[in-house]
Design an enzyme around this catalytic site. Structure first.
Site, PDB file in Angstrom:
ATOM      1  N   CYS A 117       0.826  -1.213   0.000  1.00 59.31           N
ATOM      2  CA  CYS A 117       0.000   0.000   0.000  1.00 59.31           C
ATOM      3  C   CYS A 117       0.853   1.252   0.000  1.00 59.31           C
ATOM      4  O   CYS A 117       0.527   2.224  -0.656  1.00 59.31           O
ATOM      5  CB  CYS A 117      -1.030  -0.020   1.124  1.00 59.31           C
ATOM      6  SG  CYS A 117      -0.393  -0.058   2.764  1.00 59.31           S
TER       7      CYS A 117
ATOM      8  N   GLU B 186       4.776   1.155   0.762  1.00 59.36           N
ATOM      9  CA  GLU B 186       6.153   0.908   1.153  1.00 59.36           C
ATOM     10  C   GLU B 186       7.101   1.302   0.019  1.00 59.36           C
ATOM     11  O   GLU B 186       7.071   0.692  -1.060  1.00 59.36           O
ATOM     12  CB  GLU B 186       6.351  -0.577   1.513  1.00 59.36           C
ATOM     13  CG  GLU B 186       5.747  -0.956   2.859  1.00 59.36           C
ATOM     14  CD  GLU B 186       4.292  -1.370   2.784  1.00 59.36           C
ATOM     15  OE1 GLU B 186       3.621  -1.024   1.784  1.00 59.36           O
ATOM     16  OE2 GLU B 186       3.811  -2.057   3.696  1.00 59.36           O
TER      17      GLU B 186
END
Ligand code: SF4
Lengths: 888, 88
Positions: free
Chosen positions: A493, A495
């Site tokens: 999501c 990183e």
């Protein structure tokens, strides 16, 4: 208690306007619409084919070299999967033989899907592995199978399994007892001094889950270069050459690695050809000429890519999808990002367009089909993981924008169409992230705005500059330089993940395409509940919800703020220390028992080095992190204590302890059945605590450009980001900070007593990492931006800011420009990430009351977009309560 | 045509599973349920329970070649050792 009108902007949002819909409406193509309708009607379904054959082959090969045994087992799984192709599909293949198919992987972990009374399950419960499951709510609607019905058994509140397959699932699972990554890791993690403290930490849900056996891969970016450039047969040839070079020489593991990759690829070839055969079978049955031709075309395409490099855009798209699924089938994975697909596929697309064999309409149809296929991905995991962390999402993040190898804008026409189809075919996957850079053309940015305004929550806006600074800091010692830093993308999501430029040779011309070049960039200590750790500081190491001691008593009187802060640092560090060591052991068990083969084959430089990802075959290996949850709740609580206990001495700590234990005179969230602060109900003790509660709520709150609290936020960030470097990963690299809540702020909030900021027991924490607590940011977005950027975001792998904006605010062309300026302002201040829900909260309330009418409604949670009906109530309540900006 | 007594749609090679509750007929494209009875166009798909090497055990479990764990409803279309049983 005050009237609800008084509590607006104290407890969260209670919108008063008429329901207003989102602005942009484009329709999907008929093909995509039909596929999406089929998806809407389909439930998450598990099956046993793959795990049965995997386990059978594993058992046959007792004594074989582990990586070869693993490869043979994967091959057996792949070649026995029953192919399913749905009418109208232009892209085929899936994880298992259902539309939303998945399967258990007992070689990773087997306890969570056993019956509750089973001994394996009970043991897992005792060691704290399953505590988070108990406090997680899973969405009641959409594709979740929340209850067993008729011949279907519900697992983890989400997956349906036919009753005929239940006995074999249990039988296969039991065969992995003492052999799974979970069990072997557990055996050895107990040798870590202080291990019992780790179990207590897990039982108290101070830490959410162990990554080594739950989601050992993911939160990373795919690299599709090798199959695109060489085809499967070409990669087999590379491995054969590698074997010839290394057989009999020192570092013999390289021989086994190459052999294992060949074996695995033979399994993939069989799997793809089985699909081709099914397509031919369907073509023979088909009477309708167009569909017959499409099946035949699909069969021919699949046969081709089972051996050779793609010939055109359609082949290349099928190829990357096939390898994406193949990786997902080797491990339980969330956050496997396709990365900068629009740039990877651009050379094929441009060539086809120039040749006149592809047009805009066909491209849109194919891209919409891609959206549907990614949306079909499910990840079979425990309730705590699938509900409490993932909210049923799998975080396949597609990035657009950013810079090319030479530092110029990387945005292209294909990415414009990717944005277009994100609007016309709204689906949660792949979610989009726009890598914002000042060099990106205005037209492209405005297209991004148009898409964000459409309301599906994507693209998220992330700063190219901040990300590259983080990457150069983090990977410089492994040789990363500026040019390579530009190849990055978001894995999972949010990183930040390193990439590399790969030389795709098409017709003799080299195109430098970006792709991921590290293994999972977010494994490690996941997630740490900051408010819960503060709770244990206040109660001298105890979890007062359960009465269990978590940390040794600090025995301090906590007479100054500094003493309190030091006690917090001490407990936090203890948790990171023990969890890092136990986690390293689990990941070591993973790399020995279940090494990655598909993903290893794809990632540079595994093929060159002859080593898998677990043996540091990738180019970059500084990939373990410490994840936090509830940043803003923590800092707001610290600010309240600082002001009320230490600076102004309005109350002593003993009074706070009593108020916290009595939940400030309110019923608990469990009792009220709502998880947001706004809906909580006072009990008969309320008047006793009214003053302390009011003053706790009135204490300075993060998000208002208030130096009193923002300085505490900065103090936390500077310390946290730095202290993580003191811990070493399995690969002997320093760890780093990661700050995203995903959905963990719900279950972690559920087990945490009231906090000194006035938040009540069981209610959800603040979301993201630099979002304000719902309703407390009362000075507009620019004040929020100032607070959010009071620290340097490039110290951390990420930061996360979620905002909710009423659709009327950004309406029209002028609204778009205003909106873009708002985002620009945040990026220029040094913000890393911001994402938006453009939605009227009243619509969300309606959707909560009448979910069937809102099957297709999408919302942004924390780094991902999800169907409203598939979110647990905890997260639904939190999204409704977020501050809704009605002016910019 | 194969024997069709006590067969349901999941035993048919024209069954296309959508999820654990429902599927589609590859011939008619109609929605069907897995437990619907065989129609007159149905043909058996290879499953362990139709294999000569399968022996039934306790409910929903059995043995392959008398030694290896197997289960009756596993689709065996890709099993190299499958052979139609003469028993059914
Ligand atoms: S040989 Fe194949 S089809 Fe026959 S029982 Fe064994 S696994 Fe099933």
């Amino acid at each position: 208690m005050e009237s609800s009108s008084e509590s607006i902007n104290y407890y969260g949002n209670k919108p008063a306007q008429q329901v207003e819909d989102r602005e942009k409406k484009l329709k999907p193509t008929e093909r995509a619409n039909t596929a999406r309708e089929l998806y809407f009607g389909a439930k998450s379904s598990a099956s046993m084919e793959f795990p049965y054959w995997y386990t059978r082959r594993w058992d046959e090969l007792d004594g074989e070299i582990p990586i070869i045994r693993r490869a043979e087992s994967l091959k057996a799984g792949f070649e026995h999967l029953t192919p399913v192709i749905y009418p109208g599909e232009l892209l085929a293949m899936g994880k298992a033989s259902f539309l939303r198919g998945s399967y258990p992987m007992p070689w990773l972990s087997e306890a969570f899907f056993m019956a509750a009374e089973d001994r394996l399950y009970q043991e897992a419960l005792e060691s704290g592995k399953l505590t988070a499951d108990t406090f997680t709510t899973v969405g009641k609607g959409g594709g979740n199978v929340t209850k067993s019905i008729g011949k279907v058994i519900s697992i983890a509140g989400k997956f349906g399994l036919r009753v005929e397959e239940m006995p074999v699932m249990l039988e296969v699972a039991k065969r992995w007892k003492d052999r799974s990554v979970d069990d072997v890791g557990h055996k050895y993690e107990q040798m870590v001094p202080g291990y019992k403290e780790k179990e207590a930490i897990m039982r108290s849900v101070i830490c959410m889950f162990d990554s080594g056996y739950t989601l050992p891969q993911g939160r990373e970016v795919m690299n599709y270069y090798y199959p695109l450039q060489y085809g499967i047969d070409g990669v087999i040839h590379i491995c054969e050459e590698g074997m010839n070079e290394v057989a009999g020489y020192p570092e013999m593991d390289r021989l086994y690695f190459y052999k294992a990759v060949i074996t695995m690829l033979q399994g993939l070839k069989a799997w793809i050809r089985n699909y081709a055969e099914e397509a031919r079978f369907l073509a023979n049955l088909e009477k309708e000429e167009k569909q017959k031709a499409e099946y035949s075309d699909l069969a021919e395409r699949l046969d081709h890519i089972s051996a050779s490099p793609p010939r055109d855009f359609h082949d290349a798209l099928q190829m990357i999808w096939t390898f994406h699924v193949a990786v997902l089938n080797e491990d339980a994975i969330s956050g496997l990002s396709p990365g900068r697909v629009g740039q990877v596929l651009y050379p094929y697309w441009k060539r086809d367009m120039d040749r006149g064999i592809l047009n805009r309409e066909k491209t849109i149809e194919l891209l919409e089909c891609m959206r549907i296929k990614f949306t079909e991905i499910d990840c079979f995991a425990s309730m705590g993981v699938v509900g409490g962390v993932l909210s049923g999402n799998t975080f396949n993040n597609l990035c657009i924008g950013g810079l090319k190898k030479d530092g110029t804008s990387a945005a292209n026409e294909l990415e414009m169409l990717i944005l277009e189809t994100g609007i016309s075919c709204e689906t949660p996957q792949p979610t989009l992230s726009l890598l914002y850079d000042e060099k990106l053309p205005e037209e492209f940015l405005l297209k991004g705005i148009e898409c964000t305004k459409a309301g599906a929550g994507y693209p998220a806006w992330v700063s190219n500059t901040v990300a590259m600074e983080f990457l150069l800091n983090n990977y410089g010692h492994e040789g990363m330089q500026m040019e390579e830093a530009r190849a990055w993308a978001i894995g999972g999501c949010l990183e930040t993940s390193p990439g590399s430029w790969m030389p795709l040779n098409l017709d003799g011309e080299i195109h430098w395409i970006p792709g991921g070049s590290a293994p999972a960039t977010s494994v490690g200590v996941h997630f740490l509940s900051l408010p819960k750790i503060l709770e244990t500081v206040i109660f001298d190491g105890m979890d007062m919800r359960t009465g269990e001691r978590i940390f040794p008593a600090h025995g301090l009187k906590l007479e100054s703020y500094d003493e309190l802060w030091q006690a917090f640092q001490n407990y936090f560090s203890r948790a990171v220390h023990v969890l890092t060591l136990t986690n390293n052991i689990q990941h070591d068990a993973w790399r020995k028992i279940s090494p990655s083969l598909v993903n290893s084959m794809l990632k540079p430089d595994c093929l060159e080095k002859g080593r898998d990802l677990g043996q540091m075959g990738a180019r970059f290996n500084t990939t373990f992190n410490v994840e936090s949850c509830g940043n803003t709740t923590l800092v707001n609580a610290l600010a309240s204590l600082k002001k009320n206990v230490y600076d102004e001495k309005n109350f002593d700590l003993a009074t706070y302890r009593k108020a916290i234990l009595d939940n400030f005179g309110y019923h608990t969230a469990q009792e009220t059945g709502s998880w947001s602060l706004i809906d909580q109900k006072p009990n008969e003790q309320y008047s006793e605590y009214q003053r302390i509660h009011r003053m706790s709520l009135d204490a300075p709150k993060f998000g208002n450009d208030d130096p009193y609290v923002d300085s505490l936020f900065k103090q936390w960030e500077d310390w946290f980001c730095e202290m993580t470097h003191n811990y070493r990963s399995l690969y002997d690299q320093p760890m780093y900070a990661c700050q995203i809540s995903v959905s963990t702020h719900a279950p972690m909030g559920a087990v945490t007593l009231a906090s000194p900021d006035g938040r009540l027991s069981g209610t959800t924490f603040s979301d993201g990492s630099v979002s304000a607590y719902p309703g407390t940011d009362r000075h507009g977005p620019y004040a929020l931006f100032s607070s959010a950027t009071c620290w340097n975001h490039s110290q951390s792998q990420n930061s996360q800011l979620n905002m909710k904006i009423h659709p009327s605010v950004v309406r029209g062309r002028e609204g778009s420009r205003k909106f873009l300026e708002l985002i620009r302002a945040y990026m220029r201040k040094g913000g890393f990430h911001v994402q938006f829900n453009i939605v009227d909260s009243r619509m969300l309330k309606q959707a909560q009351a009448d979910p069937d009418k809102f099957r297709s409604l999408l919302v942004r949670v924390a780094g991902f977009t999800q169907y409203w009906v598939e979110l647990g109530k905890q997260i639904q309540d939190e999204v409704i309560a977020r501050t809704e900006y009605e002016e910019l | 045509m194969s024997k069709i007594v006590n067969m349901n749609c999941t035993d048919c090679k024209y069954y296309l599973p959508v999820d654990v509750f429902k599927g589609m007929c590859k011939l008619s494209k109609q929605d069907i349920l897995p437990d619907d009875a065989f129609c007159d166009k149905a043909e058996r798909i290879a499953k362990c329970k139709f294999c000569g090497k399968y022996t039934a055990g306790k409910e929903f479990l059995g043995k392959c070649m008398a030694t290896t764990l197997a289960y009756p409803d596993m689709i065996a279309a890709k099993c190299a050792d499958f052979e139609w049983s003469s028993q059914n």
